[in-house]
Design a protein around this motif. Sequence first.
Motif, mmCIF file in Angstrom:
data_model
loop_
_atom_site.group_PDB
_atom_site.id
_atom_site.type_symbol
_atom_site.label_atom_id
_atom_site.label_comp_id
_atom_site.label_asym_id
_atom_site.label_seq_id
_atom_site.Cartn_x
_atom_site.Cartn_y
_atom_site.Cartn_z
ATOM 1 N N ARG A 38 0.845 -1.208 0.000
ATOM 2 C CA ARG A 38 0.000 0.000 0.000
ATOM 3 C C ARG A 38 0.879 1.256 0.000
ATOM 4 N NH1 ARG A 38 -2.858 -1.344 3.990
ATOM 5 N NH2 ARG A 38 -4.511 -2.251 2.698
ATOM 6 N N ASP A 39 1.937 1.260 0.805
ATOM 7 C CA ASP A 39 2.847 2.410 0.834
ATOM 8 C C ASP A 39 3.500 2.625 -0.521
ATOM 9 O OD1 ASP A 39 2.284 2.878 3.476
ATOM 10 O OD2 ASP A 39 4.129 1.970 4.252
ATOM 11 N N VAL A 40 3.902 1.530 -1.154
ATOM 12 C CA VAL A 40 4.518 1.633 -2.475
ATOM 13 C C VAL A 40 3.547 2.246 -3.474
ATOM 14 C CG1 VAL A 40 5.334 0.253 -4.436
ATOM 15 C CG2 VAL A 40 6.220 -0.199 -2.143
ATOM 16 N N LEU A 41 2.297 1.812 -3.440
ATOM 17 C CA LEU A 41 1.294 2.352 -4.362
ATOM 18 C C LEU A 41 1.031 3.831 -4.091
ATOM 19 C CD1 LEU A 41 -1.160 -0.678 -4.302
ATOM 20 C CD2 LEU A 41 0.178 0.077 -6.276
ATOM 21 N N MET A 42 1.000 4.215 -2.827
ATOM 22 C CA MET A 42 0.732 5.610 -2.466
ATOM 23 C C MET A 42 1.888 6.523 -2.856
ATOM 24 S SD MET A 42 -1.112 5.163 1.267
ATOM 25 C CE MET A 42 -1.123 6.946 1.535
ATOM 26 N N ASN A 43 3.099 5.997 -2.839
ATOM 27 C CA ASN A 43 4.291 6.804 -3.138
ATOM 28 C C ASN A 43 4.910 6.408 -4.478
ATOM 29 O OD1 ASN A 43 4.740 8.367 -0.465
ATOM 30 N ND2 ASN A 43 4.427 6.243 0.192
ATOM 31 N N ARG A 44 4.062 5.970 -5.379
ATOM 32 C CA ARG A 44 4.524 5.358 -6.614
ATOM 33 C C ARG A 44 5.417 6.266 -7.441
ATOM 34 N NH1 ARG A 44 4.834 4.502 -12.350
ATOM 35 N NH2 ARG A 44 4.546 2.298 -12.712
ATOM 36 N N ASP A 45 5.055 7.518 -7.608
ATOM 37 C CA ASP A 45 5.812 8.404 -8.491
ATOM 38 C C ASP A 45 7.232 8.629 -7.994
ATOM 39 O OD1 ASP A 45 3.623 8.573 -10.116
ATOM 40 O OD2 ASP A 45 2.980 10.551 -9.422
ATOM 41 N N ALA A 46 7.381 8.924 -6.702
ATOM 42 C CA ALA A 46 8.717 9.162 -6.143
ATOM 43 C C ALA A 46 9.562 7.899 -6.190
ATOM 44 C CB ALA A 46 8.598 9.676 -4.713
ATOM 45 N N LEU A 47 8.953 6.761 -5.845
ATOM 46 C CA LEU A 47 9.690 5.504 -5.869
ATOM 47 C C LEU A 47 10.069 5.117 -7.294
ATOM 48 C CD1 LEU A 47 7.698 3.479 -3.191
ATOM 49 C CD2 LEU A 47 10.039 4.345 -2.995
ATOM 50 N N SER A 48 9.204 5.404 -8.237
ATOM 51 C CA SER A 48 9.505 5.107 -9.640
ATOM 52 C C SER A 48 10.743 5.860 -10.106
ATOM 53 C CB SER A 48 8.298 5.457 -10.511
ATOM 54 O OG SER A 48 8.590 5.222 -11.874
ATOM 55 N N ARG A 49 10.839 7.124 -9.725
ATOM 56 C CA ARG A 49 12.017 7.906 -10.113
ATOM 57 C C ARG A 49 13.281 7.329 -9.483
ATOM 58 N NH1 ARG A 49 8.176 12.113 -9.435
ATOM 59 N NH2 ARG A 49 8.877 12.507 -7.303
#
Length: 368
Positions: free
Chosen positions: A332-343
């Motif tokens: 859930r945290d990964v999905l919520m912070n997807r854009d930053a983690l993707s970068r």
Amino acid sequence: MKVVISGFYGLGNTGDEAILESIVDNLRSEVPDIDITVFSLSPEQTAREHNVKTVYRAWRRENKEKMKALRNADVLISGGGGLLQDTYPTKFLFGPLPYYLIIAMLAKVCGARVMFFSQGIGPVTSAWGKFLMRRFANKADFITVRDQYSKDYLENLKVTRPQTVVTADIVFAFQKKQDDACMQSLNLTGGEKLLAVSVRPWFEHNDYEDKLASALDELIEQDDVTPVFVPMEGHHDVDASKRVLAKMQNAESCHLLAGDFSPNQYLNFIGACEATVGLRLHSLIFSALAGVPHVGISYDKKVESLLKRSGMWEYSFRLEELDRDKLAANTRDVLMNRDALSRQVAKNAAVMRQEALENIELLKKHFM
């Protein structure tokens, strides 16, 4: 330049087929007039898919053809992937570890030089396996390994004669081609929040299936995700996926891809997902390549090493320490912070891509 490539090819493992495609594509891009022969368990299929010469890899037939290919070769490329290990039964000269070392020794006898290429080493735990590594791996001309752990492992096995350089898994140099066959095979509306899920048989810790099933149920109910199971090794992973689905309350909200798509097709699909939850190493490498955040379930040091390098280890787990509630919360945290983690993932993957390409540059430097 004539090369023979020896590895776990022609057996339907997506990771190994991605390794082969990466090696072949990058050799053709970087080495003029390259002549490639691959030892494959499905030689006709491998020849058709990669436009290479092929020889049947096992000892049951075409042994004269193997020797002829090695006599004509300038270099044997052994790898990449986890070839040098004795997890599978090793008895005298039978098993994966003796096979790959014997092929390397035959190459030397035939006058070819040998490069262990982008390999992940170990585990090698038997006394016989350790003897074979000391005796034969030290005859290689050059070695690249995909992580520091593998280099340290070689040193512990007393494989110290060939120069060994840490690079990265050659799949990080995969040359992606657009192909949406996986997506087109699914009955989707286009508005789903897709979560790629990669599982594999692992009977020592099969309770992970129950934990994963329950966590996915929660994510479907509370976060409106659509899990799609991505089988990376044919029917083995299809069967494992079906076992997880059978334990879910919301299995009707999930999808299961067929187990016969190409590595490039799976890579394109994972790149279209919001995140990945995966056991298979190359499902996580594909995710990193595509800049897709991922939660890994590590069954081996090679998986943990990759997760630390991709920047996603803090969200991930060792298989024996998998916690159902934390798995749901971390995803859930990964999905919520997807854009930053993707970068972050894309930035780390770009570094590993350059290191993967170093495998080809080192081959050119030492063997051309």
